[in-house]
Scaffold this motif. Structure first.
Motif, short mmCIF file in Angstrom:
data_model
loop_
_atom_site.label_atom_id
_atom_site.label_comp_id
_atom_site.label_asym_id
_atom_site.label_seq_id
_atom_site.Cartn_x
_atom_site.Cartn_y
_atom_site.Cartn_z
N LEU A 90 -4.66 -2.20 -6.14
CA LEU A 90 -4.96 -1.53 -4.88
C LEU A 90 -6.16 -2.17 -4.19
N LEU A 146 0.81 -1.22 0.00
CA LEU A 146 0.00 0.00 0.00
C LEU A 146 0.84 1.27 0.00
N GLN A 187 -2.49 4.21 6.68
CA GLN A 187 -2.71 3.84 5.28
C GLN A 187 -4.18 3.97 4.90
N ALA A 191 -5.11 -5.34 -2.39
CA ALA A 191 -4.40 -5.09 -1.14
C ALA A 191 -5.36 -4.66 -0.04
N VAL A 192 -6.28 -3.77 -0.36
CA VAL A 192 -7.23 -3.31 0.64
C VAL A 192 -8.13 -4.47 1.09
N LEU A 194 -0.40 2.45 -6.95
CA LEU A 194 -1.77 2.69 -6.50
C LEU A 194 -2.52 3.60 -7.46
N LEU A 222 -5.43 6.36 1.96
CA LEU A 222 -6.17 5.85 0.79
C LEU A 222 -7.54 6.47 0.69
#
Length: 1777
Positions: free
Chosen positions: A1392, A1379, A1420, A1395-1396, A1385, A1424
């Motif tokens: 992305l 991240l 993070q 990962a989230v 990203l 984001l």
């Protein structure tokens, strides 16, 4: 009369009537009033009891009144002295009695009972309404007049005053007056409706249909319906008055009541356009009423038709359709109604709802019922008036469908047969192109142009099409129809005129009135129809001998006569038609003899087997012509009658023929006409006619009686000479040359009892064959030479009944004595077999005429011995017919057909079961198959082809090898000719040929010639495939289905399919759209063809196709193909697809078509339906093996051709093969599927491995239940998948991308496996988590693979739960590290999102174990969130990312304890406030949700910590503003919103110290003061009245702030920036406004009011900041605040002070201040309303001054203020100025 007198009269009681006290007159119904005075009470009582007893005999319901109204006690009852309760009970009994008496009102017993009630109970005074309710249905009778005269109607203003006129005049009440009063007086309409309900209630306890109330219902319906029809406009009041009674009527169980109500509903629908809701209610009630009473189904449906027809379309909702679908016999009732009425409105409403209900119903049984109703309606009810064509909206939709393929795609799920699909296209074509512009198939042009075409045949065809359009009730422009027919009636071609007259006939039949009436009149008047005159000298008009022109003329005259006589019967135009009939007779049939010759044609033409006149004379036209003849004869003089009844006249014979008609009315009419000839005394037929007329009843009853009567007359004629002469004359009339054959047959049939024909015993008794031969020859000579139809029929009948030897007939067909001479050299060109049967005779051959007659006799001859003896002779004649003499002009085609038919009959006689026959019965050499084939080739007539093919089919069963030698010419001819014909007979010929010839060939294949037979069958299939494009669409599927069924689908279906593929692959199309349409059409047909057979046969064919495809080379010019199985097999394969004859492109197209078809077939609804029905087959495994072999071969070829131009083709073909594999896998059992997939995942080709994983993923996604052993096997796949996930080191660059895709697919498969089985088998997925973490932690890993690994991590962690804890030290840093890559990203949203998703799942699953990573995680997430908010992307990935981040923030806020989260938030704030201020909003949202979910005890425990945090955060403006006020306001808003969430959970006790702490905090800096004012405003808004408790501490500070911010009062400013000053002032004013608004505790005391008043009003002069800021401040903040302040003051003295201070501001030198003062003054008046009246006197002078203000805006505003004050105070103020 005065008003007081009216009131006294209304209050007067009946017992106060002076007539009761006088005896000069007594009210009486039956007696004179003066005479009734002398009658005592007992007389009236006896009279009443007598009437009651008579009524009880009719209606037992009157029995209960015997002990009440007619009891002995009633003699002494005087109701004027009774109590109110007694009179009320008596009134109820009298009303009930009169209600039951009403249906019997006209009976004498009813009058007697009424007499007693009038005399004893004075019902004319006390119960006038009930008495009128009883008698009103009979208002047009004299009895009603007597009742009306009993009533005491005082004046016209009384309720019944409108009856004064009829009462005084002594006349019945007219219906018009009744109807007029009904719609003008709604109370009277209510009276009539209540009359019905009262009568129904009176008989409610009785069983049955209450038929006695029918007169009441009739009166009710007629009156209300007439009233609705007479009223000019049906008002809402009338509708509201009727609706309750309509509702009752529809719910009633009485048929007549319900019928009357339906009539009222119809009249309402016709008269007024109702609201949609009302129409819906009425339709629903009417439809529901049909369920309980099926007797009124037709009437109820008719009511709905009227309702829907006259109301707005779409008004009725779906409720009515639900009830209608449950109506018994709905379809049959609609069908019966449609025959006489237009039910299109009901169908237009009902059908969409039925369709919607049928396809949206959830219940299976209900859906089945709905479909049954829909099907029954569509099958039985004709669709007319636009329903047979689509409406405008659907036309517009259909116009967007440019190609048939689009429509085929829609119909693919419902229509399987190609023929059905064509019917759909034809229907749609008719829907969008109808009427005069409709295209005709024959002429390929429109109907309008075809009617004017130069070719007569096209004009005739167009007129015939017009007949069909009219007969089918399609809509057509009447003007166009009239002009078209009139113009064609003037045509110069007789056939066209004849066709036009047919149209005219149909017009009269279908429309009732001829729409081309004027055209016909013009044509007849001008004499244009009469173009071919008939010779007047002909006694008989015999159509059989007349020339073509005369027949045309006579046919036209007959047809015109038919049209006119039909229209002259009845109808509005009957008089005109009769005039036209006179004109027709005058112009064309002016003389009686000519007229009766014409009528004789009509009388007898119905029995004609031919149709020379092209006219159909039915029984109706024949009867009408007979009646016309009778009418004309009755007007003729005796001399003309004798002429018409003369010996040479056709009148009497024709009438006698009519007496044999099977129709009774024809015989009756003929007898009537025959009786009109009785005046002809000199007629030679008089003895016969006199006897027949005496037996007219017998003749009418029995059509065969005439024959019996004539037989009796013949027996009597032996002694009666005159009678014998009459019979002889009658027989001579039948033999007259001019007599038509059909008339002669009828006469001879009538005379059949005179002599009997030759019988079978007679012929058999003849001695020897020679005698029989001579007799047979004589019979044939008579048949040949005779021209009499009777003789012909007699000879045929005799021959049919005789048992004849075949050799006798053969002798008649061959010359009896002439020696046969062999063929000469001139015939050497013919075949050797033809020469064997062709002979010339020196004396000449038998004439073809005689041969034809004999062959015709043999066609239906059953009693024929030794039929095989005819075979050589018949073949000889067939050979002779193929080479006729030049001088012979006989039509050989008919003769050939007779010869072939006779041979076919012989074959059927010899082998009824279709088997072989012995040589002793029929020698094979005598049967010439070659000659039959030659006959096929030489002829162009389809009927000849049919006979020949049928003969070959029969011969194939007897001599199969002989037919096999000639099989290809047969089937080649069939493909080129017969298969193109679209008639049932041709189809039957093909069917029989296939069924008889093919089995014989298959039977031969069991022997040594089997390979040859296979090749022959392949060629036959090739013939059928080549001919298929020319076969009619609806014939294709049956023909090929029958062909393959006969051949054996398992053996030859694949051959046919490959041939069809090749045919399509070699076709050419002009455009891509045509190619696509042709492909879709052909594929649908191929699938439909295959689905005609069993699943096993289809799978076997697919296996054979795959084996064939494997043998094909990559390209046409490639190396050697695999060696064939044998030489003959090679020949068969070459026949299917020859490499030499086709190009490489066609080869590739052929392969692609084959594989595409397999995918289509395996996925088709027909195939799946058969598999679902239980037709599983072990061939699925064999098919799977073959498709895998094929996939392997295609994959190899794709690799080998990767650098060639055909690489794309092989990739596409491989994808299609994969699609086939997918469809095959769906047929496999799950265990087998898993095993196969595991094997494929080990394949050396990457594409095969990927396809296997995709199939596995598809199965895992769509299946939810697995058996334990299947789960075990599936879990073993994790090792194989992990090996694919592993990155191989030896990958070349071009394969690296493909390997990456495989790794992603494998990770996805592992994810699905974990989703399905991870929770129950956690240990199995620990290695999966390790491998995924390795990938995520590898920095050089490809990002898409990393994304797939992260998604896999998310799924596995959710399943492993605690088992994933040991991996967190490697997992969390790896995920958080992904991240941090800002570049990735921004460019890869999917990466992305992965990962989230992984971070969210880990946080959600293990929230208590992520404390070491919590600060980084929170940072993070906030980063984001801010990144996504600032992004402009609207993709689906961005939407999913937003959802995931929201879920992650919620997880952090709700799953973590405060002791963990609050320190983390504090640290994050400390780091973000420095350089990441924009991210503080996301952080505050996490804290806000966390506080919202905190328990009360947790909040109390952490309140001090939170307070410290918020005091620090609220210092953002003071410490971190840096001049960016917008960003500062945004961040401060987030902090205040978060603080507010905590405040809302605090009690008053806990909030008070916090508030004072904030108050003290605000005093330490001006920036803090601004923040505190904003915070107070928010608190006041959310806490409302609770905040008023703390607001007392703010007043002093707010007063000071108001003064310090007023630029007109001080030169010092709180802030350097005017923006901040204005913000502070707005916050203070808004906070005060809310405090004043929510004040319920008298917060604004006098002291506080005085303290706040001046600072607030002085703000009117605060113009700091500019005009725009000043205007916004005044209108949006200051004026509302002062207005609410005035309300909170609630003190008149303070109001005056406030008002005066505002008024003083109106004298301010600045016009803006004066204007604003007026706004505040108007607000004050609007808030105080009427309380402002006390302030008005001091206000008027100031307003008067302002009216003369120098500023125009101020002056205008004063006028507005005055106007508003006038509205508010309700009094005019202009007088004060």
């Amino acid at each position: 009369m005065t008003s007081l007198a009216h009131q006294l009269r209304r209050l007067a009681l009946p017992q106060s009537d002076p007539n009761l006290l006088t005896r000069s007159e007594v009210a009486s119904l039956l007696f004179d009033p003066k005479d009734a005075v002398s009658m005592d009470r007992s007389t009236f009582y006896a009279l009443g009891c007598t009437g009651l007893e008579e009524l009880m005999g009719i209606e037992p319901a009157f029995l209960e009144f015997q002990d009440t109204l007619f009891s002995r006690a009633s003699l002494t009852l005087e109701r004027s002295v009774q109590s109110k309760e007694v009179n009320e009970k008596l009134d109820a009994g009298i009303s009930l009695f009169l209600a039951r008496l009403s249906p019997y009102f006209l009976l004498k017993p009813a009058h007697k009972c009424l007499e007693w009630l009038v005399h004893r109970f004075h019902v004319q005074l006390y119960n006038a309404d009930a008495l009128l309710r009883c008698s009103l249905p009979f208002h047009d009778t004299n009895v009603f007049v007597r009742v009306l005269q009993l009533l005491h109607i005082r004046d016209a203003a009384a309720r019944w005053g409108w009856l004064l006129g009829p009462q005084k005049a002594g006349v019945p009440l007219s219906r018009g007056a009744l109807v007029a009063h009904c719609y003008s007086d709604l109370s009277f309409m209510d009276f009539i409706c209540s009359l019905v309900t009262g009568s129904v209630q009176a008989y409610s306890g009785r069983s049955g249909s209450c038929s006695q109330l029918r007169v009441i219902f009739s009166f009710y319906a007629s009156t209300i319906v007439s009233a609705l029809g007479a009223v000019e406009k049906v008002s809402d009041a009338i509708i509201s008055k009727l609706l309750p009674f309509v509702h009752k009527g529809l719910k009633s169980s009485l048929t007549d009541y319900k019928a009357a109500t339906l009539m009222i509903v119809c009249q309402l629908a016709v008269k007024v356009t109702m609201e949609a809701s009302l129409v819906d209610i009425l339709a629903a009630h009417v439809a529901k009423s049909l369920l309980g009473e099926p007797v009124l189904a037709k009437e109820g449906l008719g009511c709905l038709v009227v309702l829907l027809q006259n109301q707005k379309e779409g008004s009725a909702g779906p409720r009515a359709s639900v009830s209608l679908s449950s109506v018994p016999a709905l379809a049959s009732t609609l069908q019966a109604m449609a025959a006489a009425h237009d039910v299109a409105p009901l169908l237009r409403y009902l059908l969409p709802h039925l369709i919607h209900a049928a396809f949206t119903c959830r219940s299976g049984e209900t859906q089945k019922d709905q479909l049954a109703v829909l099907e029954a309606v569509l099958k039985s009810v004709p669709l007319t008036n636009g329903l047979d064509r689509t409406n405008v909206d659907i036309k517009a939709a259909l116009s967007s469908i440019r190609y048939c393929a689009a429509l085929d795609g829609v119909l693919a799920g419902h229509v399987t047969a190609d023929g059905e699909k064509r019917l759909y296209h034809q229907f749609l074509s008719l829907s969008v192109s109808s009427g005069k512009h409709q295209m005709l198939g024959d002429s390929d042009t429109s109907l309008l142009l075809s009617l004017k075409h130069p070719q007569p045949s096209v004009r005739v065809s167009a007129l015939e099409h017009l007949v069909g359009v009219i007969a089918s009730a399609q809509s057509l422009d009447k003007t166009f129809l009239k002009d078209a027919v009139m113009e064609r009636l003037k045509d110069d071609v007789p056939e066209v005129v004849s066709a036009a007259l047919k149209v005219l006939e149909v017009c009269v039949v279908w429309t009732g009135v001829c729409v081309v009436w004027t055209g016909v009149c013009v044509c007849v008047w001008c004499g244009q129809v009469c173009v071919f005159p008939v010779s007047p000298g002909d006694v008989w008009w015999n159509p059989e001998k007349l020339d073509t022109n005369t027949c045309c003329y006579l046919g036209l005259t007959c047809r015109l006569f038919s049209v006119i006589i039909r229209g002259a019967g009845e109808g509005p135009a009957s008089g005109s038609f009769r005039d036209l009939m006179k004109l027709l007779i005058k112009v064309h049939l002016c003389e009686p003899p000519m007229l009766f010759r014409f009528l004789c044609v009509l009388w007898g033409y119905g029995s004609n087997h031919g149709d020379q006149l092209d006219v159909k004379v039915g029984a109706v036209l024949q009867t009408r012509a007979l009646y016309v003849g009778g009418a004309v004869l009755s007007a003729q003089p005796s001399t003309m009658l004798e002429q018409l009844a003369a010996a040479d006249s056709p009148v009497v014979p024709s009438l006698l023929c009519c007496l044999t008609s099977p129709v009774r009315e024809v015989r009756r009419a003929a007898l009537g006409t025959l009786s009109s000839l009785s005046g002809a005394g000199a007629s030679p037929f008089r003895p016969i006619t006199e006897r027949l007329l005496k037996n007219s009843e017998e003749i009418i009853a029995d059509p065969s009686y005439l024959s019996q009567a004539l037989g009796v007359l013949q027996e009597e004629s032996v002694k009666a000479k005159r009678l014998r002469s009459s019979l002889q004359q009658l027989l001579q009339s039948a033999g007259t040359p001019g007599c038509p054959s059909y008339s002669a047959c009828s006469l001879l049939r009538a005379l059949s009892h005179a002599n009997g024909p030759m019988t079978k015993p007679f012929f058999s008794a003849l001695g020897g064959e020679a005698v029989q031969q001579k007799l047979l020859s004589a019979m044939l000579d008579v048949l040949l030479e005779s021209r009499s139809p009777l003789v012909t029929d007699t000879v045929r009948s005799v021959f049919k009944g005789m048992a004849v030897d075949g050799q006798l007939v053969a002798n008649e067909l061959a010359p009896p004595e002439k020696p046969k001479v062999s063929v000469t050299v001139q015939q050497s060109r013919r075949s050797r077999m033809s020469q064997r049967y062709f002979y010339l005779y020196s004396g000449g051959a038998v004439s073809w005429q005689r041969v034809t007659l004999i062959l015709e006799l043999l066609q239906h001859k059953k009693k024929l011995k030794r039929a095989q003896t005819l075979v050589p002779v018949l073949f000889a004649l067939l050979a002779r017919s193929l080479d006729p003499c030049p001088a012979d002009h006989t039509n050989m085609e008919y003769t050939k057909q007779l010869l072939l038919g006779c041979l076919l009959n012989v074959c059927h006689r010899l082998s009824p079961a279709g088997g072989a026959v012995g040589p002793d019965l029929l020698d094979e050499d005598k049967f010439s198959v070659e000659l039959v084939v030659q006959c096929i080739r030489a002829s162009d007539v389809p009927q000849t082809h049919h006979h020949a093919l049928l003969l070959l089919g029969a011969a194939a069963a007897i001599f199969p090898e002989k037919v096999l030698l000639n099989i290809m010419p047969i089937f080649t001819f069939m493909g080129a000719n017969i298969m193109r014909l679209d008639d049932a007979y041709s189809f039957r010929v093909i069917d029989q040929t296939v069924q008889m010839v093919i089995p014989a060939l298959i039977q031969l294949s069991d022997g040594t010639s089997s390979s040859h037979v296979v090749a022959v069958v392949t060629r036959i299939l090739h013939v059928f495939a080549d001919a298929l494009p020319h076969v009619p669409d609806h014939r294709r599927l049956p023909i090929l289905s029958q062909l393959v069924t006969t051949l054996g689908p398992a053996r030859f279906l694949w051959v046919l399919m490959l041939l069809l593929f090749k045919l399509h692959a070699t076709q050419t199309a002009t455009s891509t759209s045509e190619k696509d349409a042709a492909l879709e059409r052909d594929v649908d047909f191929w699938v439909s063809l295959c689905c005609e057979f069993k699943v096993s046969e289809q799978l076997s064919s697919l296996i054979s196709i795959l084996l064939f495809l494997l043998k094909l080379p990559d390209d046409k010019h490639d190396g050697e193909t695999p060696p064939p199985i044998g030489p003959q097999r090679e020949e068969v394969e070459e026949l299917i697809f020859s490499l030499e004859a086709h190009s490489s492109k066609e080869l590739r197209h052929f392969q692609f078509l084959s594989v595409s078809f397999m995918a289509q077939l395996l996925g088709s609804a027909g195939f799946i339906g058969k598999v679902a029905a239980g037709e599983r087959c072990p061939l699925c495994f064999r098919l799977l093996e073959e498709i895998l072999r094929y996939i392997h071969a295609v994959a190899r070829r794709a690799e080998d051709n990767a650098d060639k131009p055909t690489a794309k083709f092989w990739r596409v073909l491989l994808n299609k093969a994969y699609e086939v594999l997918d469809k095959v896998n769906s047929l496999l059992p799950t265990d087998t599927f898993i095993t196969v997939m595991r094997g494929l995942m080990g394949n050396e080709l990457a594409s095969v491995r990927r396809k296997a994983m995709e199939l596995l993923n598809n199965k895992l996604q769509h299946r939810t239940q697995w058996e334990d052993r299947q789960v075990t096997v599936l879990l073993q796949l994790t090792g194989d998948l992990l090996s694919i996930v592993g990155k191989s080191s030896g990958e070349v660059m071009e394969r690296e991308a493909e390997h990456a895709i495989n790794r992603q697919t494998a990770l996805y498969s592992l994810k699905l496996l974990c989703r399905s089985f991870g929770s129950a088998h956690q240990e199995a997925f620990v290695p999966v988590l390790q491998r995924a973490v390795d990938i995520a932690a590898a920095p050089e890993e490809e990002k898409n693979v990393t994304g797939s690994a992260l998604l896999c991590i998310a799924e596995v962690v959710g399943a492993l739960k605690a088992l994933a804890i040991p991996h967190l030290p490697r997992l969390m840093p790896a995920v958080l590290n992904t991240l941090t890559d800002r570049k990735e990203l921004l460019t890869n949203e999917i990466y992305l999102l992965s990962a989230v998703t992984a971070l969210q799942r880990v946080t959600e699953t293990l929230p208590h174990f992520i404390s070491p990573y919590l600060q980084d995680t929170t940072s993070q997430v906030c980063r984001l969130t801010r990144l996504l908010e600032s992004s402009s992307s609207s993709s689906s990935a961005a939407t999913q990312l937003s959802t995931r981040l929201a879920s992650l923030r919620s997880t952090l806020a709700t799953r973590l304890p405060p002791r963990v989260l609050l320190p983390t938030v504090t640290r994050c704030y400390g780091s973000m406030v420095v350089d990441r201020k924009r991210q503080l909003g996301a952080l505050m949202s996490i804290l806000k949700e966390h506080i919202t979910h905190m328990e009360k005890d947790q909040l109390s425990f952490h309140q001090s910590e939170l307070t410290s945090f918020f005091l620090c955060a609220l210092d953002f403006r003071a410490e971190h503003c840096q001049g960016d006020l917008q960003k500062t306001s945004e961040v401060e808003g987030h902090v205040i919103d978060c603080l507010l969430s905590m405040v809302m959970k605090l009690s008053e006790v806990t909030f008070r110290p916090l508030f004072f702490k904030l108050l003290d905090w605000s005093k330490l800096g001006r920036e803090r003061l601004l923040t505190f004012c904003r915070l107070s405003d928010v608190f006041a808004d959310r806490l409302k009245g609770l905040f008023v408790l703390f607001a007392g501490n703010l007043v002093t500070g707010f007063v000071d702030l108001l003064r310090q911010t007023n630029g007109s009062k001080t030169d010092e400013s709180l802030f350097d920036s005017k923006v901040k000053t204005n913000q502070l002032l707005r916050f203070v004013l808004d906070c005060l406004f809310k405090i004043f608004m929510f004040d319920t505790q008298k917060f604004v005391s006098r002291e506080r009011g005085d303290a706040l008043m001046s600072p607030l009003v002085d703000q009117l002069e605060n113009t700091v900041g500019g005009d725009q800021v000043y205007q916004q401040l005044v209108t949006q903040h200051l004026v509302p605040c002062v207005g609410q302040f005035s309300v909170a003051l609630a003190d008149e003295s303070q109001w005056k002070t406030l008002n005066y201070q505002i008024l003083l501001k109106t004298r301010h030198p600045d016009s803006k201040v004066r204007f604003s003062s007026l706004l505040m003054l108007m607000e004050l008046a609007s808030k105080l309303k009427e309380n402002y009246m006390v302030l008005l006197p001091e206000t008027i002078p100031f307003l008067a001054e302002l009216m003369e203000d120098d500023c125009e805006e101020v002056e205008q505003q004063v006028q507005k203020v005055v106007q508003e004050m006038e509205k508010i105070l309700g009094e005019p103020l202009q007088s004060y100025f």
